[in-house]
Design a protein around this motif. Structure first.
Motif, mmCIF file in Angstrom:
data_model
loop_
_atom_site.group_PDB
_atom_site.id
_atom_site.type_symbol
_atom_site.label_atom_id
_atom_site.label_comp_id
_atom_site.label_asym_id
_atom_site.label_seq_id
_atom_site.Cartn_x
_atom_site.Cartn_y
_atom_site.Cartn_z
ATOM 1 N N LYS A 69 46.608 43.512 30.311
ATOM 2 C CA LYS A 69 45.190 42.844 30.279
ATOM 3 C C LYS A 69 45.114 42.961 28.726
ATOM 4 O O LYS A 69 44.233 42.465 28.575
ATOM 5 C CB LYS A 69 44.357 43.579 30.939
ATOM 6 N N THR A 107 46.041 44.827 39.418
ATOM 7 C CA THR A 107 44.533 43.898 39.764
ATOM 8 C C THR A 107 43.191 44.688 39.162
ATOM 9 O O THR A 107 42.249 43.365 39.917
ATOM 10 C CB THR A 107 44.767 43.950 41.409
ATOM 11 N N THR A 108 42.902 45.711 39.372
ATOM 12 C CA THR A 108 41.564 46.659 39.425
ATOM 13 C C THR A 108 41.705 46.851 37.882
ATOM 14 O O THR A 108 42.503 47.256 37.548
ATOM 15 C CB THR A 108 41.744 47.920 40.230
ATOM 16 N N PRO A 109 40.130 46.576 37.287
ATOM 17 C CA PRO A 109 40.217 47.680 36.250
ATOM 18 C C PRO A 109 40.744 49.208 35.896
ATOM 19 O O PRO A 109 40.629 49.874 36.831
ATOM 20 C CB PRO A 109 38.404 47.419 36.306
ATOM 21 N N HIS A 116 37.995 45.162 31.598
ATOM 22 C CA HIS A 116 37.102 44.345 32.119
ATOM 23 C C HIS A 116 38.023 42.508 32.942
ATOM 24 O O HIS A 116 37.759 41.817 33.162
ATOM 25 C CB HIS A 116 36.096 43.957 31.852
ATOM 26 N N TYR A 117 38.864 42.455 31.560
ATOM 27 C CA TYR A 117 39.547 40.990 31.861
ATOM 28 C C TYR A 117 40.549 40.275 32.826
ATOM 29 O O TYR A 117 41.473 40.892 32.626
ATOM 30 C CB TYR A 117 40.900 40.992 30.406
ATOM 31 N N SER A 118 39.436 39.945 33.266
ATOM 32 C CA SER A 118 40.257 39.434 35.203
ATOM 33 C C SER A 118 40.552 38.703 34.998
ATOM 34 O O SER A 118 41.174 37.579 33.979
ATOM 35 C CB SER A 118 38.718 39.318 35.641
ATOM 36 N N ASP A 152 33.499 38.284 37.202
ATOM 37 C CA ASP A 152 32.047 38.825 37.791
ATOM 38 C C ASP A 152 31.120 38.529 37.507
ATOM 39 O O ASP A 152 30.438 40.291 37.519
ATOM 40 C CB ASP A 152 32.894 40.363 36.665
#
Length: 226
Positions: A69, A107-109, A116-118, A152
């Protein structure tokens, strides 16, 4: 926070101080994130050459980090700056690198600074790159992906809707643009951000040429942005 409040000079000093501290501590990811912030701010202010310089530095600083990420975060900023500077070859190359990194990301932080970059945020920024390069079809597809994946924060969703309206407007889909901007006006209410304010002002001007949109313009005026 300073940047959201429109305090650009103070924000720049914080970014630079953060970069210096991170460099001294050997914290490459934080250093890259500070450079990325400077690049993003320069893009907002219209200094494309400066933005490209900072974005390239951020990309190189964070290119070998373990977190996918993080690599995608900086490569996408580099793509945005390159596209703004009309260097479309670099924009496409770095966007491809970012997409590959996001495909490998969890897929999860995680514990990474850029955790946090989704995927939703990446899809939004990818849409902006495509729009800058003139591919409105790809831009709208990525915006739709961003909205479907989820975002988010209210501010982020509001900005995506503002950009969706702009892309639809450029494609000649006036009704679709008004629909996106109407949703933006509702979500942006009570959100304090100079980016939101600029978007609201721009949308209000564009709506002035579209009959039957006085109610949307009134919503934007009431939020105190105009």
């Amino acid at each position: 926070m300073a940047r959201d409040a429109g305090e650009n000079g103070i924000a720049q000093r914080y970014y630079l101080h953060s970069y210096c501290l991170a460099t001294e501590a050997g914290a490459q990811e934080v250093a890259a994130t500070s450079l990325r912030g400077l690049a993003d701010q320069a893009l907002d202010l219209g200094y494309t050459g400066t933005a490209l310089c900072f974005a390239d530095a951020a990309d190189h600083t964070g290119r070998h980090l373990d977190e996918p990420k993080a690599r995608a975060y900086y490569a996408t900023t580099h793509a945005r700056a390159a596209a703004a500077d009309s260097d479309f070859a670099t924009a496409r190359a770095r966007l491809s690198v970012a997409e590959s990194a996001m495909d490998r990301a969890a897929t999860t932080p995680g514990s990474s600074w850029a955790g946090h970059y989704s995927p939703g945020r990446w899809a939004h920024e990818a849409a902006l790159v495509h729009a800058r390069m003139g591919d409105m079809v790809a831009a709208e597809e990525h915006i739709g992906q961003a909205l479907s994946l989820g975002l988010d924060r209210r501010r982020t969703r509001a900005m995506v809707l503002a950009d969706l309206g702009g892309i639809r407007f450029r494609r000649g889909d006036v009704d679709g643009a008004v629909g996106a901007w109407t949703e933006f006006a509702g979500i942006a209410e009570g959100v304090h951000s100079t980016r939101i304010d600029r978007s609201a002002a721009d949308i209000t001007v564009r709506l002035g040429s579209i009959p039957g949109t006085a109610h949307v313009r009134e919503l934007l005026v009431q939020r105190g942005s105009i």
